[in-house]
Design an enzyme around this catalytic site. Structure first.
Site, short mmCIF file in Angstrom:
data_model
loop_
_atom_site.label_atom_id
_atom_site.label_comp_id
_atom_site.label_asym_id
_atom_site.label_seq_id
_atom_site.Cartn_x
_atom_site.Cartn_y
_atom_site.Cartn_z
N HIS A 189 6.49 37.91 -9.28
CA HIS A 189 5.64 38.27 -8.35
C HIS A 189 4.36 38.07 -9.05
O HIS A 189 4.33 36.58 -7.86
CB HIS A 189 5.44 39.55 -8.39
CG HIS A 189 6.69 40.85 -7.44
ND1 HIS A 189 7.19 42.42 -7.33
CD2 HIS A 189 7.39 40.21 -6.61
CE1 HIS A 189 7.61 42.06 -7.00
NE2 HIS A 189 8.33 40.90 -6.06
N CYS A 483 16.53 25.96 -0.98
CA CYS A 483 15.19 26.12 -1.25
C CYS A 483 14.55 27.69 -2.35
O CYS A 483 14.18 28.07 -1.88
CB CYS A 483 15.21 27.59 0.38
SG CYS A 483 17.02 28.97 0.40
#
Length: 560
Positions: A189, A483
């Protein structure tokens, strides 16, 4: 970028291509439960204190999520839900009632849950940092201490053992020149959020915590280095790179190779507000709209009408530009408060993405109805976690029945790449999610920093699957995009174009460099670069071979 001999240089894994020079500042440590914390005198009062602390932390995290955008907002909302988790709270209460001090009870309960997350691996293991962040904030409130954080008075490189999304959200980001952590991984993260915010970042930097606060450092994400007390020459070189990066941002034309082969350059977003920023960064549209943010903070499933309003806002923000919406990718590390799922031994391989139709078909069908209500041909929809042509056929039938005109799926599972032609016969396009594709291809936990070399998108096995998928698209005349974060690397972008990828979607901050890299080469040159990489057996060798074929002027301009 080379450094002077004798200069102290620490190495890690870089995220992005940017660089910075600034003094280093450290997050102040989190308070810990006293080793000899006494048993509570009044158990009822102690339980109430624990309850109040968890409630306050959940509310604080939710407030930060509401003020954030994109990945940061998404992860903060999931962490807020974690702070409100009934099972965690019940475990803490049970320990307090058995005579354990409140702060110690929280610490022990979180240790138990963290061990379960780490044993599960995959996405749940990635949440341990966030779980520990909840612990630190609850313990701080119980002890009347300051929560973890850092108040910056000048532009600084922020360093920590690890950095949770809540830690990041508490920083004055205008003063964050860069981020360095001793732990973590390139797909964790911290790394993803740094990429979204355009902040240079290094993870797995051993020894960073021994550096004296205030020491000036040169952080180079492209080279994976932190140089202590950099020379004037190195600082000048970094300043020149920053100037070149600013100059590249002046090119706002659509993506294309030097000989005119079109390559759409798109942005990844998480909210309609992010769509506005994508337009400001001259993206040609959005290649990935992560819709989880609509679900993760909801007490009950959002209605089709509420969802449609959000999708319509994104469409309007883009002003007719392409918008690819990924249907909900909840499950695994993204639990839904309104739809508890059975415990899974290995959630990364469990019920997530489109597989939710097996247990919650109405959730997917409601979202598709909302997407179908948006009357704009610029909006495409795609499903994550597709493994077979049958799953692609099922999604396509559901989406088209809802009135969606252009339907596609994600290729994140090796089986989908190997059967890409059969899948493309069922849908209009596919998009490769390279982070998950690398994880599943290399059988490697994304959280395990010591295995980061296996997760490297330059692994030839991963590139082979990208090529196989692109070739299937070329044979059928259908778009194949990427992506995943690998699209934001200008060198990798050249390889992807050479492999036959038709669109690249990335963090908006990466668009300028990728646009320049693609425009500096012909399609044939990109193909030559790709073949050089594929001819290698190791990731490092693949990157080196690709780099050797890059136009020297472009290599200098991009700092490759």
């Amino acid at each position: 970028m080379s450094v002077d001999a004798g200069v102290v240089t620490l190495r890690g894994i870089g995220v992005g291509r940017s660089c910075a020079v600034a003094p280093i500042a450290f997050m102040h440590p989190a308070p810990v439960a006293p080793a000899d914390e006494p048993a509570p005198v009044d158990v009822v009062t102690a339980v109430q204190q624990v309850t109040d602390a968890f409630t306050a932390v959940a509310a604080s995290l939710q407030a930060r999520a509401d003020a954030a955008t994109g990945n940061l907002a998404e992860v903060l909302q999931a962490t807020a839900l974690m702070a409100g988790d009934a099972a965690l709270h019940a475990d803490v209460v049970k320990r307090v009632e058995s005579g354990t001090g409140p702060a110690t009870a929280v610490t022990k309960a979180v240790e138990t849950f963290a061990a379960m997350f780490e044993a599960a691996g995959g996405y749940l293991a990635e949440r341990v940092t966030d779980l520990n962040s909840v612990r630190d904030r609850v313990v701080a409130r119980l002890l009347g201490a300051e929560e973890p954080g850092l108040s910056l008075s000048e532009r600084s490189v922020v360093a920590a053992a690890d950095l949770s999304p809540a830690d990041t959200a508490a920083l004055d980001l205008d003063l964050v020149a860069g981020i360095v952590t001793e732990l973590g991984g390139p797909t964790g993260h911290t790394a993803i959020i740094a990429g979204q915010l355009g902040i240079p970042c290094l993870v797995r930097v051993e020894g960073i915590l021994t550096v004296a606060a205030g020491t000036e450092v040169a952080l180079d994400a492209a080279d994976g280095t932190v140089t202590l007390a950099p020379s004037d020459g190195l600082k000048a070189a970094i300043a020149a790179r920053e100037e070149r990066a600013a100059a590249l941002a002046g090119d706002t034309d659509p993506g294309a190779t030097r000989d005119g082969h079109k390559v759409q350059l798109l942005a990844n977003i998480g909210t309609p507000a992010d769509a506005v920023r994508a337009v400001e960064a001259h993206a040609e549209g959005v290649g990935l709209f992560r819709t989880e943010v609509l679900f993760l903070d909801a007490a009950e499933a959002p209605t089709a009408e509420a969802q449609a309003t959000t999708y319509q806002q994104a469409v309007e923000a883009l002003g007719g530009r392409k918008l690819v919406v990924r249907t909900i990718d909840a499950g695994a590390d993204k639990p839904l408060a309104f739809a508890t799922q059975p415990d899974e031994d290995n959630p990364a391989l469990g019920v997530r993405g489109f597989r939710l139709t097996r247990i919650l078909p109405e959730l997917i069908d409601t979202q598709l109805a909302a997407l179908g209500a948006v009357t704009d041909d610029s909006m495409w929809a795609m499903a994550p976690m597709i493994a077979t042509p049958a799953e692609a056929r099922d999604f396509a039938a559901r989406a088209r029945a809802a009135g969606i005109g252009t339907v596609g799926v994600m290729v994140e599972v090796p089986s989908a790449a190997l059967r890409a032609e059969a899948i493309l016969r069922e849908v209009d396009f596919v998009s490769l999610g390279t982070n998950d594709l690398a994880q599943y291809t290399m059988a490697t936990d994304r959280l395990r920093g010591e295995l980061a070399d296996l997760l490297d998108p330059w692994q030839p096995a991963v590139l082979e699957l990208v090529r196989s998928t692109a070739q299937a698209g070329r044979r059928l005349g259908k778009p194949v995009g990427v992506c995943g974060e690998s699209a934001s690397d200008p060198l990798m972008a050249l390889v992807l174009v050479g492999l036959g990828i038709t669109s690249l979607s990335m963090s908006p901050g990466a668009l300028a460099a990728v646009r320049y890299a693609v425009r500096s080469h012909t399609r044939a040159e990109c193909e030559e670069i790709a073949m050089a990489a594929l001819a290698q057996d190791e990731a490092a060798a693949a990157r080196s071979a690709a780099l050797s074929k890059v136009n020297p002027d472009a290599r200098e301009a991009l700092g490759l």
